[in-house]
Design a protein around this motif. Structure first.
Motif, PDB file in Angstrom:
ATOM      1  N   GLY A 337      16.102   0.609  13.534  1.00  0.00           N
ATOM      2  CA  GLY A 337      15.934   2.037  13.755  1.00  0.00           C
ATOM      3  C   GLY A 337      16.442   2.808  12.547  1.00  0.00           C
ATOM      4  O   GLY A 337      16.091   2.512  11.405  1.00  0.00           O
ATOM      5  N   GLU A 338      17.310   3.800  12.795  1.00  0.00           N
ATOM      6  CA  GLU A 338      17.907   4.557  11.702  1.00  0.00           C
ATOM      7  C   GLU A 338      19.218   3.949  11.222  1.00  0.00           C
ATOM      8  O   GLU A 338      19.905   4.526  10.376  1.00  0.00           O
ATOM      9  CB  GLU A 338      18.133   6.007  12.137  1.00  0.00           C
ATOM     10  N   VAL A 352      25.324   3.537  11.353  1.00  0.00           N
ATOM     11  CA  VAL A 352      24.643   3.795  12.624  1.00  0.00           C
ATOM     12  C   VAL A 352      24.437   5.297  12.766  1.00  0.00           C
ATOM     13  O   VAL A 352      25.254   6.101  12.315  1.00  0.00           O
ATOM     14  CB  VAL A 352      25.437   3.239  13.829  1.00  0.00           C
ATOM     15  N   LYS A 353      23.339   5.667  13.414  1.00  0.00           N
ATOM     16  CA  LYS A 353      22.981   7.082  13.474  1.00  0.00           C
ATOM     17  C   LYS A 353      22.197   7.365  14.745  1.00  0.00           C
ATOM     18  O   LYS A 353      21.353   6.568  15.154  1.00  0.00           O
ATOM     19  CB  LYS A 353      22.136   7.453  12.250  1.00  0.00           C
ATOM     20  N   GLY A 354      22.501   8.529  15.377  1.00  0.00           N
ATOM     21  CA  GLY A 354      21.703   8.961  16.513  1.00  0.00           C
ATOM     22  C   GLY A 354      22.511   9.160  17.771  1.00  0.00           C
ATOM     23  O   GLY A 354      23.706   9.484  17.741  1.00  0.00           O
ATOM     24  N   GLU A 357      23.217   5.658  22.777  1.00  0.00           N
ATOM     25  CA  GLU A 357      22.407   4.469  23.029  1.00  0.00           C
ATOM     26  C   GLU A 357      21.818   3.921  21.734  1.00  0.00           C
ATOM     27  O   GLU A 357      21.775   2.701  21.522  1.00  0.00           O
ATOM     28  CB  GLU A 357      21.283   4.798  24.012  1.00  0.00           C
ATOM     29  N   GLU A 358      21.369   4.812  20.855  1.00  0.00           N
ATOM     30  CA  GLU A 358      20.777   4.364  19.589  1.00  0.00           C
ATOM     31  C   GLU A 358      21.828   3.707  18.699  1.00  0.00           C
ATOM     32  O   GLU A 358      21.579   2.644  18.105  1.00  0.00           O
ATOM     33  CB  GLU A 358      20.135   5.558  18.874  1.00  0.00           C
ATOM     34  N   MET A 359      23.009   4.310  18.596  1.00  0.00           N
ATOM     35  CA  MET A 359      24.056   3.728  17.754  1.00  0.00           C
ATOM     36  C   MET A 359      24.537   2.395  18.329  1.00  0.00           C
ATOM     37  O   MET A 359      24.796   1.445  17.581  1.00  0.00           O
ATOM     38  CB  MET A 359      25.222   4.708  17.603  1.00  0.00           C
ATOM     39  N   ILE A 480      29.993   3.419   9.240  1.00  0.00           N
ATOM     40  CA  ILE A 480      29.691   4.828   9.010  1.00  0.00           C
ATOM     41  C   ILE A 480      28.943   5.345  10.234  1.00  0.00           C
ATOM     42  O   ILE A 480      27.812   4.934  10.498  1.00  0.00           O
ATOM     43  CB  ILE A 480      28.826   5.034   7.751  1.00  0.00           C
ATOM     44  N   PHE A 481      29.594   6.217  11.007  1.00  0.00           N
ATOM     45  CA  PHE A 481      28.984   6.790  12.205  1.00  0.00           C
ATOM     46  C   PHE A 481      28.397   8.168  11.877  1.00  0.00           C
ATOM     47  O   PHE A 481      29.083   9.018  11.299  1.00  0.00           O
ATOM     48  CB  PHE A 481      30.025   6.954  13.314  1.00  0.00           C
TER      49      PHE A 481
END
Length: 602
Positions: A337-338, A352-354, A357-359, A480-481
């Motif tokens: 994903g991103e 991780v980004k978003g 659930e996405e992260m 990196i969040f």
């Protein structure tokens, strides 16, 4: 076309559930016999790896676990190599007798009788073992000054901590998680097996030179004495240690009664067998756990104990390569994903980004293996180990802590953990418990600036004083969040952890946590998630202090917080009911002499 024979290939696929009792024996024996604290600059890990890398094959036979194959006819029964192979073959037949052969009981007590170049505390250390195939095992050992017993009786596995008078009894059919009664453990133990294939011994003549030395007498036993040395070509090709192994093999039954390891660094360790014998029978009470008045018992899922033994074994050979010089080398390893995973100068960096659930999905997918490893090491390696050390059931304590923490936890973090668990392939229960783990430990931190540094630069330092050797070092990750709500921030952490104990956000606010006392006061936000809340919501050091003050908090923790924009720093002592601050240069009864423009907490 022969396969490369290295220590790592020898360990491949050693530990399915059906072999857990062999794991148990090797794991506890190695902890009991070889927790080296060497002199002359040798670390415990260096000594262990040196001895184990190739000679563990022969050391294990002295403990009743080794490999064998019937090669005597090829090398000559009475040649030095033939005697060695015959010795190994005898042990193999004890643990895995040929079809139709009657089972016998192997039992012995092993004692370290000589130590040179290592801690003298090892001298006199003993291990007692008994093995009766296909499914009975008994072992006693002293680990870190404490006595333990381990036994297998058919489909039951048990461990007893004598000091705490505490039994862990593993059985099939027991719920793995108390809050999920239907999570019944279906693990079935197979027959005792050796962790190496007998085919490996086909390589012994090519790997090792075996010399016959003058016969000797050990106690009442007449022995053939062998000296085994790795061949130069094998040392170069298979990275074998430059060492020598001397064996005293009893003439009567070709069992080893003494083994001595020597290397070129001056280390020498000799192990001698006492009461070494093969019997047609053995007391049945030896295999079964027998609690007496005052003993406490805890029946648990048998897979909890097999995973504990497997994890502890795997950590014995854990390696942590040193980071090389910073060259700016950077490459993308994978993406999801991103999110993406990079390697920067040898350091694993996760982006991780978003949404939560996405992260969580990105984290779990990109670091799936490391997430699973860390969860197993935390819950089963460290957690169950603490049960034996403390005399209380770790999973029960974690269930109680999670139940009391849950009402105060941010739902976003729970959703992130659950998504990570699905992506990494572990249960949500294991993921949540593993994320409560940092509540139990403490560390060191400081912040200095102004007149305390050259040029007034602010430095914020943090030492993660978790005990070494539990396997988190191998899976260290810089994260990196970039959440869809709140500040972006960097987390100095390990795979699978959504909270933080060391972090800095995009607004220049940094924080490090140090644990105190008050364990068990769980009615508040988990400390690691409170630290994350500071990162995502605080734009200044004053914001951070207010978030901490507002809580609600658990246990007793200390924090050092700094602000790179304003060059300010503060120390905090916080319990569920008390909140104290000491800004740089301020006096506090718990702190030593103050230093201008400096904060220190340890």
């Amino acid at each position: 076309n022969q396969p490369a024979l290295t220590y790592d290939t020898m360990r491949t696929n050693l530990f399915p559930a059906s072999r857990c009792s062999a794991d148990a024996l090797i794991s506890v024996l190695q902890f009991a016999l070889f927790p080296f604290r060497a002199t002359g600059g040798y670390s415990s890990g260096q000594i262990m790896r040196t001895i184990r890398r190739q000679w563990i094959l022969v050391l294990a036979l002295a403990c009743g676990l080794s490999v064998s194959c019937r090669l005597v006819q090829h090398v000559g029964k009475n040649t030095p190599t033939g005697i060695l192979v015959g010795c190994l073959n005898q042990i193999y037949d004890v643990v895995e007798p040929v079809k139709g052969a009657p089972a016998k009981t192997f039992q012995a007590r092993f004692r370290i009788v000589e130590t040179v170049g290592v801690s003298t505390n090892l001298l006199g250390r003993e291990v007692e073992i008994a093995v009766r195939p296909p499914d009975h095992l008994y072992l006693t050992a002293t680990v870190s000054g404490k006595d333990f017993k381990l036994g297998r009786d058919g489909q039951q596995l048990w461990i007893y901590a004598l000091e705490k008078k505490f039994y862990l009894i593993g059985e099939s059919g027991v719920a793995r998680f108390a809050e999920l009664p239907d999570s019944k453990d279906s693990t079935q133990l197979g027959p005792l097996r050796l962790p190496w294939s007998r085919k490996i011994l086909a390589y012994v003549p090519r790997l090792v030179s075996v010399e016959r030395q003058p016969d000797a007498r050990v106690g009442r036993n007449d022995c053939c004495v062998l000296l085994a040395t790795p061949r130069p070509a094998a040392v170069k090709a298979h990275r074998l240690p430059d060492c020598r192994l001397q064996l005293w093999v009893r003439r009567s039954d070709r069992l080893p009664t003494r083994i001595s390891y020597t290397d070129d660094r001056g280390v020498r360790v000799t192990v001698e067998a006492e009461q070494l014998e093969l019997r047609n029978d053995a007391p049945e009470t030896r295999w079964t756990f027998s609690p007496v008045d005052g003993d406490r018992t805890q029946t648990v899922a048998i897979s909890h104990l097999t995973q504990f033994l497997s994890v502890r074994w795997s950590l014995l050979n854990a390696k942590i390569p040193s980071l090389g010089p910073a060259t700016g080398q950077r490459r993308v390893v994978a993406s999801e994903g991103e999110g993406r995973l990079e390697n920067i100068d040898g350091t694993t960096v996760l982006f991780v980004k978003g949404s939560p659930e996405e992260m969580g999905r990105q984290h779990g997918a990109l670091l799936a293996k490391k997430v699973r490893e860390d969860a197993r090491r935390i819950l089963y390696g460290v957690g169950i180990g603490s049960s034996l050390a403390n005399g209380t059931w770790f999973f029960g304590e974690m269930n109680d802590a999670e139940r009391r923490l849950l009402p105060h936890m941010d739902g976003r973090y729970l959703r992130e953990m659950d998504a990570m668990a699905v992506a990494a392939g572990i249960s949500k229960e294991e993921m949540r418990m593993a994320n409560v783990f940092p509540e139990l430990f403490h560390c060191t931190g400081f912040a200095i600036y102004g007149d305390a540094t050259v040029g007034g630069t602010l430095y914020h330092g943090r030492v993660l004083d978790y005990f070494r050797g539990m396997g988190l070092e191998q899976n260290a990750v810089v994260m990196i969040f970039q959440p869809d709500v709140g500040n972006a921030w960097v987390n100095i952490s390990y795979a699978g952890f959504v909270g933080s104990v060391t972090a800095m956000n995009a607004k220049g606010v940094a924080i490090g946590e140090m644990g105190g006392h008050g364990e068990g006061q769980w009615d508040g936000k988990p400390m690691a998630q409170l630290v994350r809340e500071v990162m995502e919501k605080a734009n200044t050091i004053d914001d951070a202090v207010e978030i901490m003050r507002r809580g609600p908090r658990t246990c007793e923790y200390y924090y050092v917080i700094s602000d790179g924009k304003t060059r300010r720093a503060v120390a905090i002592r916080a319990t569920p009911t008390e909140f104290e601050t000491a800004w740089a240069g301020e006096k506090h009864p718990l702190l030593p002499e103050t230093i201008k423009d400096a904060v220190f907490v340890s």
